[in-house]
Each structure stands twice: as C-alpha cells, then as structure tokens.
Write an enzyme that holds these catalytic residues in place. Structure first.
Site, mmCIF file in Angstrom:
data_model
loop_
_atom_site.group_PDB
_atom_site.id
_atom_site.type_symbol
_atom_site.label_atom_id
_atom_site.label_comp_id
_atom_site.label_asym_id
_atom_site.label_seq_id
_atom_site.Cartn_x
_atom_site.Cartn_y
_atom_site.Cartn_z
ATOM 1 N N GLY A 294 -10.619 -12.785 26.072
ATOM 2 C CA GLY A 294 -9.786 -12.186 25.027
ATOM 3 C C GLY A 294 -9.696 -13.027 23.763
ATOM 4 O O GLY A 294 -8.949 -12.679 22.847
ATOM 5 N N GLN A 295 -10.458 -14.137 23.744
ATOM 6 C CA GLN A 295 -10.316 -15.036 22.584
ATOM 7 C C GLN A 295 -11.673 -15.436 21.992
ATOM 8 O O GLN A 295 -11.851 -16.601 21.612
ATOM 9 C CB GLN A 295 -9.541 -16.291 22.986
ATOM 10 C CG GLN A 295 -8.062 -16.015 23.275
ATOM 11 C CD GLN A 295 -7.200 -17.266 23.203
ATOM 12 O OE1 GLN A 295 -7.629 -18.339 23.629
ATOM 13 N NE2 GLN A 295 -5.998 -17.138 22.664
ATOM 14 N N ALA B 116 -2.413 -25.448 10.937
ATOM 15 C CA ALA B 116 -2.060 -24.018 10.903
ATOM 16 C C ALA B 116 -3.068 -23.196 11.703
ATOM 17 O O ALA B 116 -4.277 -23.425 11.620
ATOM 18 C CB ALA B 116 -2.021 -23.521 9.466
ATOM 19 N N GLN C 224 -12.167 -18.606 26.526
ATOM 20 C CA GLN C 224 -11.065 -17.902 27.169
ATOM 21 C C GLN C 224 -11.255 -16.401 27.010
ATOM 22 O O GLN C 224 -11.631 -15.933 25.924
ATOM 23 C CB GLN C 224 -9.734 -18.333 26.549
ATOM 24 C CG GLN C 224 -8.493 -17.677 27.141
ATOM 25 C CD GLN C 224 -8.344 -17.952 28.636
ATOM 26 O OE1 GLN C 224 -9.010 -17.324 29.449
ATOM 27 N NE2 GLN C 224 -7.492 -18.901 28.986
ATOM 28 N N GLY D 298 -4.015 -28.558 25.213
ATOM 29 C CA GLY D 298 -3.960 -27.542 26.260
ATOM 30 C C GLY D 298 -2.816 -26.611 25.925
ATOM 31 O O GLY D 298 -2.490 -26.415 24.746
ATOM 32 N N TYR E 133 -10.860 -16.669 18.479
ATOM 33 C CA TYR E 133 -10.113 -17.933 18.474
ATOM 34 C C TYR E 133 -11.005 -19.076 18.988
ATOM 35 O O TYR E 133 -11.045 -20.155 18.386
ATOM 36 C CB TYR E 133 -8.877 -17.761 19.353
ATOM 37 C CG TYR E 133 -7.920 -18.922 19.396
ATOM 38 C CD1 TYR E 133 -7.003 -19.138 18.361
ATOM 39 C CD2 TYR E 133 -7.896 -19.796 20.481
ATOM 40 C CE1 TYR E 133 -6.096 -20.192 18.420
ATOM 41 C CE2 TYR E 133 -7.000 -20.848 20.547
ATOM 42 C CZ TYR E 133 -6.099 -21.043 19.516
ATOM 43 O OH TYR E 133 -5.199 -22.087 19.582
ATOM 44 N N ARG F 19 6.957 -25.369 11.862
ATOM 45 C CA ARG F 19 7.261 -24.622 13.081
ATOM 46 C C ARG F 19 6.313 -25.101 14.190
ATOM 47 O O ARG F 19 5.214 -25.575 13.895
ATOM 48 C CB ARG F 19 7.017 -23.136 12.797
ATOM 49 C CG ARG F 19 7.680 -22.151 13.701
ATOM 50 C CD ARG F 19 7.886 -20.822 12.967
ATOM 51 N NE ARG F 19 6.684 -20.131 12.568
ATOM 52 C CZ ARG F 19 5.878 -19.446 13.389
ATOM 53 N NH1 ARG F 19 6.129 -19.407 14.660
ATOM 54 N NH2 ARG F 19 4.825 -18.812 12.917
HETATM 55 P P1 NAP Z 1 2.963 -21.450 15.905
HETATM 56 O O1 NAP Z 1 4.187 -21.923 16.615
HETATM 57 O O2 NAP Z 1 2.634 -20.005 15.916
HETATM 58 O O3 NAP Z 1 3.016 -21.983 14.387
HETATM 59 C C1 NAP Z 1 1.940 -21.742 13.545
HETATM 60 C C2 NAP Z 1 2.158 -22.393 12.207
HETATM 61 O O4 NAP Z 1 1.002 -22.134 11.398
HETATM 62 C C3 NAP Z 1 3.364 -21.825 11.469
HETATM 63 O O5 NAP Z 1 3.984 -22.857 10.750
HETATM 64 C C4 NAP Z 1 2.730 -20.814 10.504
HETATM 65 O O6 NAP Z 1 3.464 -20.596 9.307
HETATM 66 C C5 NAP Z 1 1.431 -21.536 10.177
HETATM 67 N N1 NAP Z 1 0.438 -20.613 9.654
HETATM 68 C C6 NAP Z 1 -0.112 -19.544 10.274
HETATM 69 N N2 NAP Z 1 -0.951 -18.899 9.437
HETATM 70 C C7 NAP Z 1 -0.911 -19.590 8.264
HETATM 71 C C8 NAP Z 1 -1.534 -19.407 7.007
HETATM 72 N N3 NAP Z 1 -2.380 -18.396 6.766
HETATM 73 N N4 NAP Z 1 -1.240 -20.279 6.011
HETATM 74 C C9 NAP Z 1 -0.391 -21.318 6.226
HETATM 75 N N5 NAP Z 1 0.227 -21.533 7.399
HETATM 76 C C10 NAP Z 1 -0.026 -20.666 8.403
HETATM 77 O O7 NAP Z 1 1.672 -22.179 16.483
HETATM 78 P P2 NAP Z 1 1.536 -23.503 17.367
HETATM 79 O O8 NAP Z 1 1.556 -23.103 18.787
HETATM 80 O O9 NAP Z 1 2.467 -24.547 16.877
HETATM 81 O O10 NAP Z 1 0.045 -23.916 17.023
HETATM 82 C C11 NAP Z 1 -0.290 -24.907 16.052
HETATM 83 C C12 NAP Z 1 -1.765 -25.206 16.157
HETATM 84 O O11 NAP Z 1 -2.075 -25.678 17.466
HETATM 85 C C13 NAP Z 1 -2.652 -23.969 15.929
HETATM 86 O O12 NAP Z 1 -3.803 -24.341 15.234
HETATM 87 C C14 NAP Z 1 -3.001 -23.545 17.342
HETATM 88 O O13 NAP Z 1 -4.180 -22.812 17.388
HETATM 89 C C15 NAP Z 1 -3.121 -24.894 18.015
HETATM 90 N N6 NAP Z 1 -2.964 -24.838 19.472
HETATM 91 C C16 NAP Z 1 -1.798 -24.384 20.040
HETATM 92 C C17 NAP Z 1 -1.682 -24.365 21.419
HETATM 93 C C18 NAP Z 1 -0.422 -23.906 22.112
HETATM 94 O O14 NAP Z 1 -0.450 -23.818 23.362
HETATM 95 N N7 NAP Z 1 0.664 -23.638 21.403
HETATM 96 C C19 NAP Z 1 -2.762 -24.787 22.227
HETATM 97 C C20 NAP Z 1 -3.915 -25.225 21.624
HETATM 98 C C21 NAP Z 1 -4.009 -25.247 20.236
HETATM 99 P P3 NAP Z 1 4.782 -19.611 9.287
HETATM 100 O O15 NAP Z 1 5.858 -20.428 9.966
HETATM 101 O O16 NAP Z 1 5.049 -19.339 7.867
HETATM 102 O O17 NAP Z 1 4.382 -18.400 10.078
#
Ligand code: NAP
Length: 240
Positions: free
Chosen positions: A144-145, A84, A142, A179, A148, A12
């Site tokens: 609130g984070q 994840a 950030q 970002g 994180y 995802r």
């Molecule tokens: P997302 O769409 O919410 O997807 C998160 C994924 O992590 C999902 O596949 C979820 O599994 C999995 N996951 C969550 N908890 C888990 C656990 N305990 N064990 C195994 N898998 C787990 O998040 P995303 O936006 O793609 O983010 C991916 C990464 O990029 C994260 O580390 C996030 O912090 C980082 N990031 C994101 C952004 C952004 O703007 N989106 C920015 C900076 C960094 P399920 O599908 O089963 O729930």
C-alpha cells in the site's frame, strides 16, 4: 557561535521532538510547517521557537521561506533537517495519480528543493549538516506504500550521492530510517494492524519521537564528524 538549525515539518510529531531537542542542546532553531497553524502557534507559545509556514513541495515557496528564516535569524542554515512528510496509502493497481504525485512531491522533491537552496551557503562556509528523514518502509517496502517507499528509498540514494559531493566542503549528509513511531501519522492505523506490527518489533513497542530526535542530535553534533552517507536505522531492532 550558536549554530542555526532548520527543521521542516518541525512543529508536530517527530519534527517537534527534533526542534525541541536541538533547542535544548543550544542550537538556534527555526521550525517550518505547512497548514496546521493552530498546532504551530501552540508549539511556538510553549517553546519560543519561531515557526514559518510554507509548502516544501513547492520550490518558490521554499525559496521565500528560507529567505525569511535567514533574514529573521540573521544568518544562514548550519543544520538542515528534512523531516516533513506525508502518506497517501493505496494498492498500486488502485492508486490515483494525485496520490503518487503528492507523496513524491512532498517527501522527495522537497528534499531536493530545500537542500538545493541551502547547500551553496554551507559550501561557502565550509560546514554543514544535512539530515534526511527516510523510513523503514523505504528500506524494506510496504504493502500500500509504493509511492511512500519509492520516495523514502529515493532519499537514501540522494543522501549517499550528496555526501560524496559535499565531503570535501566540511558537510556531512546522512539519513535516518525510523521504524514505527507514535505520531499522528501512525495514529490513523487500525489497532489490529498496529498489534501485528508490534509482534515483529523485537523491542515490542512503537518508538518515541525523542528516540528519533536523539539520533538527529548525534548526527548534527561534532561527535558524528566522521560519519557521512549513512542511513541510521532507529526501529527497535526490526529485521530489514
Ligand atoms: P506528522 O505527525 O504527520 O507530521 C508531519 C509534519 O510534516 C507536520 O509538521 C506537517 O505540517 C509537515 N508537512 C507535511 N506536508 C508538508 C508540506 N507540504 N510542507 C511543509 N510541511 C509539511 O508526521 P510524523 O509521523 O512526525 O513524520 C515525520 C517524518 O518522519 C516524515 O517524513 C515521515 O515520513 C517520517 N517517518 C515517520 C514514521 C512514523 O512512524 N511516524 C516512521 C518512519 C518515517 P502541518 O503540521 O502544517 O500539517
């Protein structure tokens, strides 16, 4: 020989983009997820990539999950993408202990568990790529984070130290600090907050998951063979 890549949270959002890109590039890919079985099954149907459910915040689950991946794919992991992650946002003065624990366990302790279990076979093989997904908010903080940002900053320190430990074994260890990227994680943000953030992004938009996947492809490839211990910012030019 085809290399084996394991992507946590790989079915995802950003992780699904990373899994797809690695497959297209010729890697054998395994995608982990936690609980969203329906999305994982759709992802598997569409891509053919095998999916494996376990909770990365639990050491024993990681151990069982990795054993299953290695047995089904008949090999050990060459490329580990620790992707994840979750958010549980709250101002610190109101933050529940459970919010703190959940984010640290899922975003930081998981990286130790997964990498601790996989690095011995990389060392034995004399090759490996560990790619950790941090965040711009781990670099600059950030509101609130605190949970994180602490986890994501922790990933950067982990990356630097492990890079030093692993360099003489042919293993590179790098982080990517995305970002703001359009995924479920950012979908929940209020529109006015999103607009405010975009104002501060020189490229004037959120990033695409493919743009993070491209950075992973580079760090996984031979083309990055002299790069280790870095944090690659992929953020549309945001000032840190
Ligand atoms: P997302 O769409 O919410 O997807 C998160 C994924 O992590 C999902 O596949 C979820 O599994 C999995 N996951 C969550 N908890 C888990 C656990 N305990 N064990 C195994 N898998 C787990 O998040 P995303 O936006 O793609 O983010 C991916 C990464 O990029 C994260 O580390 C996030 O912090 C980082 N990031 C994101 C952004 C952004 O703007 N989106 C920015 C900076 C960094 P399920 O599908 O089963 O729930």
């Amino acid at each position: 020989m085809q290399k084996i890549a394991l992507v946590t949270g790989g079915t995802r959002g950003i992780g699904s983009g990373i899994s797809r890109a690695l497959m297209t590039e010729g890697y054998i890919v395994a995608a982990n997820y936690n609980s969203d079985k329906r999305t994982a099954e759709e992802f598997h149907k569409e891509t053919g990539i095998p999916v494996f459910s376990w909770d990365v915040s639990n050491y024993d689950s990681c151990k069982k999950g990795i054993e299953q991946v290695c047995s089904e794919l008949n090999g050990t992991i060459d490329i580990l993408v620790n992707n994840a992650g979750i958010t549980r946002d709250s101002m610190l003065h109101k933050m529940e202990v459970s919010f703190w624990d959940k984010v640290i366990n899922t975003n930081l302790n998981s990286i130790f568990y997964m990498t601790r279990l996989i690095i011995p076979s990389m060392r034995e093989k004399g090759f490996g790529r560990v790619i950790n997904i941090s965040s711009i908010n781990g670099v600059k903080g950030q509101i609130g984070q605190t949970n994180y940002s602490a986890a994501k900053a922790g990933i950067i320190g982990f990356t630097k130290s492990l890079a030093l430990e692993s360099a003489n074994k042919g293993i590179t260890v790098n982080a990517i600090a995305p970002g703001y990227i359009s995924t479920d994680m950012t979908e929940v943000m209020r529109d006015d907050i999103k607009a405010q953030i975009i104002e501060n992004i020189p490229l004037r938009r959120f990033g695409y998951i493919e743009e993070i996947a491209n950075a992973v492809l580079f760090l996984a490839s031979e083309k990055s063979s002299f790069i280790t211990g870095i944090t690659l910012n992929v953020n549309g030019g945001q000032y840190l």
